[in-house]
Each structure stands twice: as C-alpha cells, then as structure tokens.
Design a protein around this motif. Structure first.
Motif, short mmCIF file in Angstrom:
data_model
loop_
_atom_site.label_atom_id
_atom_site.label_comp_id
_atom_site.label_asym_id
_atom_site.label_seq_id
_atom_site.Cartn_x
_atom_site.Cartn_y
_atom_site.Cartn_z
N ARG A 168 -25.16 -31.30 48.56
CA ARG A 168 -24.48 -31.35 47.52
C ARG A 168 -24.57 -29.86 46.60
N TRP A 189 -33.56 -25.32 43.47
CA TRP A 189 -33.13 -24.45 42.50
C TRP A 189 -32.70 -23.08 42.70
N ALA A 221 -34.86 -37.16 48.91
CA ALA A 221 -33.67 -36.08 48.46
C ALA A 221 -34.63 -34.97 48.00
N GLY A 256 -38.05 -25.88 44.17
CA GLY A 256 -37.27 -26.78 44.05
C GLY A 256 -38.37 -28.21 43.90
N THR A 264 -28.97 -26.87 42.90
CA THR A 264 -28.28 -26.41 41.49
C THR A 264 -28.77 -25.29 41.18
N CYS A 289 -34.20 -31.23 46.22
CA CYS A 289 -33.34 -30.50 45.23
C CYS A 289 -33.77 -29.10 45.10
N ASP A 325 -29.69 -31.33 47.53
CA ASP A 325 -29.04 -30.97 46.14
C ASP A 325 -29.34 -29.56 45.85
#
Length: 321
Positions: A256, A221, A217, A306, A319, A219, A317
């Motif tokens: 997401r 930022w 995964a 990230g 965020t 992620c 993901d």
C-alpha cells in the motif's frame, strides 16, 4: 524454487523452504555452516572494480545472516572470443582483494564459456546455530534500519547512458563495493531479530518478503529512506530497468503506497539493487544506538526507515513519514 521438494534433514536450519539469504547447516551444538552463491553482470566498465562489487554482493548474504565468511570460490562465465584474458584477471584480482578484506580466502573456482560476462562467488561462512539472523524473526514494535542508500539500478542505468559524472560514479562504486560486515556484526551483537540484504527485488520486494516470512506488517517511512543523490532526476529523464516493472508486479497484491508519494518516488521502491545494504529489524530500545554505532564506524547512510506492526495478514505499507 517453488514446487521443489527439498531434502528433509534436521541439520538444515535454513534452506530453500525458509527463503533466507543463505543456507544454514548445523554441524554440532555450537557451529553451523552458512552457504550462498551469487553472480552478476558487469555494473561498471573497470574490471577490477566490477570484481570488487561482485564479491561484496555475494558476501552480503553471509552478513545478512549475522555470519562470518571463511572461504569462497570464484564463479565466472566468460566470452573467450570477445573479452581479453587480462579482463578476467583484473576481475579475479578485484574479488581476491575484497574477499581478503572480509577476512576470508578464495580456494579456487570454476570458469565456463558464455556469451555474456558474469561473475560472482560461492561463499561459505559460519555462525552459532543458536544465534543467527533470519528473515522470519521481525516482531511488532521493532524498528527497521537500512544501512545503505537505494537507487543503484537507476544510477547504473545513468552510468551506461553516459549521464553519471566521475564523482557520481566513484561514489556509486565505493558504496556497492563496501562490505556489510559491520552492519551484520553489530546487528547480531545488539540482538536484532531479523535481517535481509536489499538486492535484486528492490526495497519493496525484500521488505515484503520480510513481512511475509515474519507474519507481520511493515511500515516504511519514505522520507527517512536514504537515497542516492540525483536518482530522482535520472528517473524523470527516463532511466529505468527491465527488472523494475517485474519487481512492482511481484509485490502488487501486498503493498500500500500513500497517495502523496509521487510516481517517481514510488518507482524507486522497486529499483533493483546491486550490493545494497541490510534491512534490519531490531528492538526499539536498541535501534537508535545501533544507528549511532554504525555511523561512528563509517556506515554513514544508516537510518531508521520504518517499523513493524501487528497484522492479521502480512503487508507492506509505505507512507511519507
């Protein structure tokens, strides 16, 4: 390439099946060929600048593999009745100068008649078959470094609408024409685990591909992602691309996005890039030093954006931070 059964040959280290930015073919224990081809439609009116950007865009695939370009061939689709021959000469001149800047040479090329002007390069480079970058090596615990701002699709649209001023146009062309050579070379020397260049599928598309190929995964930022000045203003004024919505659909099942990220901000994730930066997955102990070295070498936008985490199923993901 889906559904196409490629040639099975042990010398093919990266090919259609791996989904990498370029193909890698082993010649012997210490040497492999790295090959790619890419062409684009004009992104600016100045033909010399277009040649520079198109060349940098094609060379980027070589750098994303941690390889060194050696030779290139021009690939030009040219409408002979609508565009002066001098325009083609200026495009070729721009590409020639950019390839020479990369330390490579153009050996020739191919031109064909086409209603729409397109230009690019087929590039051949080399790498050590035991040490090159692919898009399948990201590991949990790695940090992700992006080396150029995103938003070129939006800014090219604003330019075509007459909304991007002279300073903005100069900045855009300068960044698109900038080679990713330093980023690729330093990534390899610092034992980065994976890399890809951010181009037509946008940041979300290429990051999602990196996650899928590496079975992890990713992620991102959002507040750490370098973004071109005024890009959100132009999105709010309605600047968009046809490819943006296609890119969004492409990753719909594997992304997401946090609820506090606005629709305007999310759109930028799918914005198709021309000659974008590298997205590099690198060990957390090397990431800060890598970014500092890039900035000291003139890659000023480089930033940690990230991290890579373990996951039962690959996903992306996004965020706030």
């Amino acid at each position: 390439m889906r559904g196409f059964q490629g040639v099975q040959d042990p010398r093919i280290l990266a090919g259609a099946e791996t989904g990498d930015d370029a193909g890698v073919f082993a010649l012997h224990e210490g040497l492999a060929l790295v090959q790619t081809v890419d062409l684009i439609t004009p992104v600016v009116d100045d033909p010399y600048q277009f040649g520079q950007v198109a060349a940098s865009n094609a060379l980027s695939d070589i750098y994303a593999m941690g390889a060194v370009p050696l030779t290139a061939l021009n690939v030009a689709a040219f409408p002979p009745d609508d565009v002066p021959l001098g325009t083609l000469r200026a495009i070729l001149h721009g590409a020639h100068d950019k390839v020479r800047e990369a330390g490579a040479v153009i050996l020739g090329g191919h031109t064909l008649n086409d209603p729409a002007l397109k230009f690019g390069l087929s590039v051949t480079g080399t790498c050590d078959p035991r040490a090159y970058l692919s898009n399948s090596g990201a590991r949990p615990g790695d940090l992700l470094v992006l080396t150029k701002p995103i938003g070129t699709g939006v800014l090219i649209g604003a330019y075509r609408s007459g909304w991007l001023d002279e300073d903005g146009t100069h900045m855009l062309v300068r960044n698109m024409a900038a080679l990713n050579d330093i980023a690729g070379r330093m990534a390899l020397s610092r034992e980065a685990r994976a890399a890809t260049d951010i181009t037509g599928f946008g940041l979300a598309g290429h990051a999602s591909e990196l996650a899928g190929r590496s079975a992890v995964a990713i992620c991102l930022w959002f507040d750490k992602i370098p973004v071109y000045h005024e890009v959100f203003t132009f999105i709010e004024r309605g600047v968009n691309t046809i490819i943006t919505s296609e890119n969004r659909r492409h990753v719909a099942g594997s992304i997401r996005v946090a609820g506090d990220i606005s629709a305007t901000e999310e759109q930028l994730l799918y914005d198709p890039q021309t000659s974008g930066g590298l997205l590099v997955s690198i060990g957390s102990d090397e990431a800060v030093g890598y970014v500092e070295a890039l900035r000291n070498a003139g890659v000023e936008a480089a930033a940690i954006v990230g991290e890579v985490v373990e996951a039962g199923e690959p996903y992306l993901d996004v965020t706030r931070s």
